[in-house]
Design an enzyme around this catalytic site. Structure first.
Site, PDB file in Angstrom:
ATOM      1  N   ASP A 112     -10.400  -3.080 -29.803  1.00  0.00           N
ATOM      2  CA  ASP A 112      -9.325  -2.740 -30.730  1.00  0.00           C
ATOM      3  C   ASP A 112      -9.748  -1.426 -31.428  1.00  0.00           C
ATOM      4  O   ASP A 112     -10.929  -1.056 -31.369  1.00  0.00           O
ATOM      5  CB  ASP A 112      -9.227  -3.918 -31.714  1.00  0.00           C
ATOM      6  CG  ASP A 112      -8.430  -3.605 -32.939  1.00  0.00           C
ATOM      7  OD1 ASP A 112      -7.283  -3.194 -32.787  1.00  0.00           O
ATOM      8  OD2 ASP A 112      -8.969  -3.774 -34.056  1.00  0.00           O
ATOM      9  N   ASP A 114      -8.396   0.189 -35.011  1.00  0.00           N
ATOM     10  CA  ASP A 114      -8.562   0.193 -36.477  1.00  0.00           C
ATOM     11  C   ASP A 114      -9.366  -1.015 -36.949  1.00  0.00           C
ATOM     12  O   ASP A 114      -9.060  -2.154 -36.594  1.00  0.00           O
ATOM     13  CB  ASP A 114      -7.190   0.187 -37.161  1.00  0.00           C
ATOM     14  CG  ASP A 114      -6.472   1.505 -36.946  1.00  0.00           C
ATOM     15  OD1 ASP A 114      -6.730   2.447 -37.702  1.00  0.00           O
ATOM     16  OD2 ASP A 114      -5.670   1.588 -35.992  1.00  0.00           O
ATOM     17  N   ASP A 304     -10.542  -6.986 -34.919  1.00  0.00           N
ATOM     18  CA  ASP A 304     -10.657  -7.471 -36.307  1.00  0.00           C
ATOM     19  C   ASP A 304      -9.374  -8.073 -36.849  1.00  0.00           C
ATOM     20  O   ASP A 304      -9.358  -8.559 -37.974  1.00  0.00           O
ATOM     21  CB  ASP A 304     -11.028  -6.306 -37.228  1.00  0.00           C
ATOM     22  CG  ASP A 304      -9.856  -5.360 -37.417  1.00  0.00           C
ATOM     23  OD1 ASP A 304      -9.204  -5.030 -36.401  1.00  0.00           O
ATOM     24  OD2 ASP A 304      -9.560  -4.991 -38.567  1.00  0.00           O
TER      25      ASP A 304
HETATM   26  O1  LIG Z   1      -4.498  -2.853 -33.245  1.00  0.00           O
HETATM   27  P1  LIG Z   1      -5.156  -1.899 -34.199  1.00  0.00           P
HETATM   28  O2  LIG Z   1      -5.833  -0.762 -33.526  1.00  0.00           O
HETATM   29  O3  LIG Z   1      -6.045  -2.614 -35.169  1.00  0.00           O
HETATM   30  O4  LIG Z   1      -3.919  -1.294 -35.015  1.00  0.00           O
HETATM   31  C1  LIG Z   1      -3.265  -2.084 -35.978  1.00  0.00           C
HETATM   32  C2  LIG Z   1      -2.675  -1.192 -37.047  1.00  0.00           C
HETATM   33  O5  LIG Z   1      -3.734  -0.285 -37.382  1.00  0.00           O
HETATM   34  C3  LIG Z   1      -3.426   0.739 -38.308  1.00  0.00           C
HETATM   35  O6  LIG Z   1      -3.284   0.175 -39.594  1.00  0.00           O
HETATM   36  C4  LIG Z   1      -4.481  -0.383 -40.098  1.00  0.00           C
HETATM   37  O7  LIG Z   1      -5.456   0.676 -40.273  1.00  0.00           O
HETATM   38  C5  LIG Z   1      -5.074   1.688 -41.248  1.00  0.00           C
HETATM   39  C6  LIG Z   1      -6.141   2.766 -41.236  1.00  0.00           C
HETATM   40  O8  LIG Z   1      -7.412   2.258 -41.506  1.00  0.00           O
HETATM   41  C7  LIG Z   1      -4.886   1.014 -42.616  1.00  0.00           C
HETATM   42  O9  LIG Z   1      -4.495   1.980 -43.579  1.00  0.00           O
HETATM   43  C8  LIG Z   1      -3.843  -0.092 -42.511  1.00  0.00           C
HETATM   44  O10 LIG Z   1      -3.740  -0.791 -43.745  1.00  0.00           O
HETATM   45  C9  LIG Z   1      -4.224  -1.085 -41.410  1.00  0.00           C
HETATM   46  O11 LIG Z   1      -3.191  -2.045 -41.215  1.00  0.00           O
HETATM   47  C10 LIG Z   1      -2.202   1.496 -37.865  1.00  0.00           C
HETATM   48  O12 LIG Z   1      -1.883   2.466 -38.836  1.00  0.00           O
HETATM   49  C11 LIG Z   1      -1.038   0.572 -37.581  1.00  0.00           C
HETATM   50  O13 LIG Z   1       0.060   1.304 -37.094  1.00  0.00           O
HETATM   51  C12 LIG Z   1      -1.484  -0.417 -36.516  1.00  0.00           C
HETATM   52  O14 LIG Z   1      -0.423  -1.317 -36.216  1.00  0.00           O
END
Ligand SMILES: O=P(O)(O)OC[C@H]1O[C@H](O[C@H]2O[C@H](CO)[C@@H](O)[C@H](O)[C@H]2O)[C@H](O)[C@@H](O)[C@@H]1O
Length: 363
Positions: A112, A114, A304
């Site tokens: 993954d 983020d 995560d």
């Molecule tokens: O599947 P992932 O790679 O974990 O993506 C899921 C979402 O990730 C991002 O949002 C998350 O990370 C951001 C930056 O650290 C944070 O600000 C946010 O609160 C988290 O939810 C991304 O911006 C989303 O579009 C994804 O869906």
């Protein structure tokens, strides 16, 4: 329904926020027909149902992702953590057992983005991957087929990762592409491998614009277009405004029955109702790599978020490979192992590369 001075005022607000008009401001009303009464009761029912839905959304927005295990009165927090660690031990302390399980099998890495490869930050556009993580990832992809599986738009995550030898599954696996440079694991098609929701593109675009418009008055709200899905971030929204934000999202989503809402870390995610998720993407990629019904593979998925649970569950159900949850706190999960934070993910990737190098040198 309130009956005062022959005037019938239907309270159409959800229970708990009732207002009764003062007699002086009451309009002179005609007697209501049974049809009118039925319609007003229906409206009230709908309003109450919507109110209940928003409350449920806000409760779920408050919960962490994946859902944090609630402390029980009988178990203090430290004991709860140790008990969780017994069931989901550190993938670093279990490293020898993990690689031993790969004997005679090809390890395939799924990661993954983020919160796994990059630390969580307030601004989603600034979630850069540290240089050392990129180096570790590049090395891992040299030795093992490696895929990034993310909720993000595929192009966006590529702009963060910038490594050509990997598979990328963006939009929660709805946009899958093979490595763009020569790679020993690559089979046939080098371009887009699969886009099961392509018919939803115009709808997602429309919903993205509607959500930007509807949420612009809520300070801190941020809408992100992830191509086949949309994220509405509330990390920077005051908790007092979460219900208002949820209400705006609901009002947009009501117009699109073919879209559904899921949740990540302080983010509401709007996506097509198709049966496709990170778990299905993992299965698709294993098949693309030639391991559809094979026992010669050990898939390892590190993530995560609540959306990564679909992939952890697939691995559990297949009885193949391991899910590793990145979390500092006990959470409900189908993962086998845990790592506390992205720096431990980097350490795990490095150890994997060192182990592979050593095992290749062994006579
Ligand atoms: O599947 P992932 O790679 O974990 O993506 C899921 C979402 O990730 C991002 O949002 C998350 O990370 C951001 C930056 O650290 C944070 O600000 C946010 O609160 C988290 O939810 C991304 O911006 C989303 O579009 C994804 O869906």
């Amino acid at each position: 329904m309130t009956n005062q001075q022959n005037v019938v005022v239907f309270d159409l607000k959800p229970r708990g926020v009732r207002h009764v008009l003062p007699p002086s401001s009451l309009p002179v009303a005609k007697p209501l027909s049974p049809q009118d009464i039925k319609m007003l009761l229906m409206k009230r029912f709908e309003t109450e149902k919507a109110g209940a839905k928003i409350n449920a959304w806000v409760d779920s927005m408050r919960a962490s992702s994946p859902t944090r295990i609630k402390s029980t009165a009988s178990l203090p927090e430290t004991e709860e953590k140790s008990s969780w660690i017994v069931h989901h031990p550190s993938a670093l302390s279990m490293f020898e057992q993990i690689v031993a399980a790969s004997k005679g099998k090809q390890i395939v890495m799924f990661l993954d983005y983020d919160g796994t490869l990059s630390p969580i930050v307030e601004d989603p556009d600034q979630a850069f991957m540290p240089r050392e993580m990129r180096a570790a990832l590049r090395d891992v992809a040299r030795y093992f087929p490696t895929a990034i599986v993310t909720g993000r738009c595929r192009d966006k995550v590529y702009s963060f990762v910038k490594l050509a030898g990997l598979y990328y599954a963006g939009s929660h696996g709805m946009d899958i592409k093979g490595p763009s440079k020569s790679c020993k694991y690559k089979k046939g098609n080098q371009g887009v491998l699969f886009q099961p929701a392509s018919e939803f593109l115009p709808m997602i675009d429309e919903v993205y614009k509607a959500l930007v418009e509807k949420t612009k008055s809520i300070p801190g709200a941020k809408v992100e277009n992830n191509k086949f899905c949309v994220s509405v971030h509330f990390r920077c929204v005051d908790e007092k405004s979460w219900a208002a934000l949820a209400e705006q999202v609901r009002s947009v989503l009501n117009e699109y029955p073919k879209l559904k809402l899921t949740q990540g870390r302080l983010v509401l995610e709007i996506r097509p109702t198709i049966k496709w998720d990170k778990g299905r993407a993992l299965e698709f990629l294993l098949e693309a790599l030639g391991y559809a019904n094979s026992n010669d593979v050990l898939p390892v998925y590190i993530g995560d978020d609540r959306t990564d649970e679909d992939a952890f569950k697939v691995l559990r159900d297949r009885g193949q490979g391991f899910g590793i949850l990145v979390s500092k706190v006990p959470k409900e999960t189908d993962a086998f192992y845990s790592l506390q934070e992205p720096s431990e993910v980097k350490e795990f990737l490095r150890r994997l590369v060192d182990w592979k190098k050593l095992s290749q040198q062994a006579p």
